[in-house]
Scaffold this motif. Sequence first.
Motif, short mmCIF file in Angstrom:
data_model
loop_
_atom_site.label_atom_id
_atom_site.label_comp_id
_atom_site.label_asym_id
_atom_site.label_seq_id
_atom_site.Cartn_x
_atom_site.Cartn_y
_atom_site.Cartn_z
N ASP A 99 16.36 53.50 6.30
CA ASP A 99 16.13 55.06 6.08
C ASP A 99 15.02 55.24 4.99
O ASP A 99 14.28 56.15 4.99
CB ASP A 99 17.21 55.54 5.49
N VAL A 100 14.87 54.34 4.13
CA VAL A 100 14.08 54.70 2.82
C VAL A 100 13.34 53.20 2.41
O VAL A 100 14.20 52.09 2.47
CB VAL A 100 15.01 54.96 1.69
N ILE A 101 12.11 53.18 2.14
CA ILE A 101 11.46 52.07 1.61
C ILE A 101 11.04 52.36 -0.02
O ILE A 101 10.15 53.44 0.01
CB ILE A 101 10.31 51.64 2.33
N LEU A 102 11.30 51.84 -0.87
CA LEU A 102 10.91 51.98 -2.19
C LEU A 102 9.78 51.01 -2.37
O LEU A 102 10.07 49.93 -2.20
CB LEU A 102 12.07 52.00 -3.16
N SER A 103 8.62 51.33 -3.06
CA SER A 103 7.90 50.33 -3.56
C SER A 103 7.33 50.52 -5.08
O SER A 103 6.92 51.61 -5.24
CB SER A 103 6.69 50.20 -2.81
N ASP A 104 7.81 49.80 -5.81
CA ASP A 104 7.27 50.11 -7.59
C ASP A 104 6.44 48.64 -7.80
O ASP A 104 6.37 48.22 -8.74
CB ASP A 104 8.55 49.95 -8.36
N MET A 105 6.03 48.15 -6.62
CA MET A 105 5.28 47.01 -6.59
C MET A 105 4.08 47.06 -7.69
O MET A 105 3.52 48.10 -7.52
CB MET A 105 4.76 46.34 -5.16
N LEU A 142 8.45 55.77 -0.64
CA LEU A 142 8.19 56.34 -2.10
C LEU A 142 7.47 55.06 -2.81
O LEU A 142 7.99 53.80 -2.53
CB LEU A 142 9.41 56.31 -3.17
N CYS A 143 6.06 55.26 -2.95
CA CYS A 143 5.44 54.15 -3.47
C CYS A 143 4.41 54.45 -4.52
O CYS A 143 4.09 55.33 -4.70
CB CYS A 143 4.43 53.34 -2.39
N LYS A 144 4.40 53.46 -5.47
CA LYS A 144 3.57 53.50 -6.59
C LYS A 144 2.31 53.15 -6.42
O LYS A 144 1.96 52.12 -5.63
CB LYS A 144 4.23 52.58 -7.76
N PHE A 145 1.02 53.60 -7.05
CA PHE A 145 -0.08 53.36 -7.10
C PHE A 145 -0.88 53.53 -8.32
O PHE A 145 -0.10 54.44 -9.23
CB PHE A 145 -0.96 53.94 -5.74
N TRP A 146 -1.97 53.11 -8.72
CA TRP A 146 -2.67 53.37 -9.70
C TRP A 146 -3.70 54.15 -9.36
O TRP A 146 -4.55 53.93 -8.47
CB TRP A 146 -3.41 52.01 -10.51
#
Length: 192
Positions: A99-105, A142-146
């Motif tokens: 249901d959800v993909i989290l990425s704090d990679m 939800l994904c992190k980016f710079w």
Amino acid sequence: NYRCRSAFKLLEMDDKHHILRPGLSVIDCGAAPGAWSQVAVQRVNALGVDPNAPVGFVLGVDLLQISPLEGAVFLSKMDVTDPVTLKKIQELLPTEKADVILSDMAPNATGIRELDHQKLISLCLSLLDLSQSILRPRGTILCKFWDGREAHILKNRLMELFQDVRTIKPQASRKESAEIYFLAKLYSDGVD
Ligand code: SAM
């Protein structure tokens, strides 16, 4: 007790944007040392602590070793961009799709801001390829980016695939840091 302060960023974003709830299946990409997974285990009720709510599932993946956590399944020393990892994830998911993909990679930073930015955007784009196989229709990423000049490429791609795309910067994220998150809801899988 959380394994890392990053937990507070996810708590804050989830309080505001309602990403997690009991019963959901979550894939946590770049999970080490495991703080986001701790938050996810609580919020999806993966341990069944609330007997009146549905029980969810949390699967964390990281290039590094992740110490065991009750309520979560971890794939340590695995690269999310590797097809072998995709196979493993599919084997382990109790539901057909997440249901959800989290990425704090985050890739190892070189310190060259533009280069680090590009590396993380590429990583997020490959995560989107993976989601085509494992994210359910109407699912969330939800994904992190710079931040940097290629952020719009990622955003445009997300907007093609999801009906609702927002840019969010949690308070708990250090002010001087360039890190930002895209929250993309209502995955449409390109079929409709
Ligand atoms: N959210 C985590 C927590 O709360 O404990 C912290 C994540 S940390 C900021 C970023 C992680 O991304 C690192 O542990 C790194 O090994 C992982 N990572 C970077 N590239 C990856 C890849 N291709 N596959 C899996 N993990 C990756």
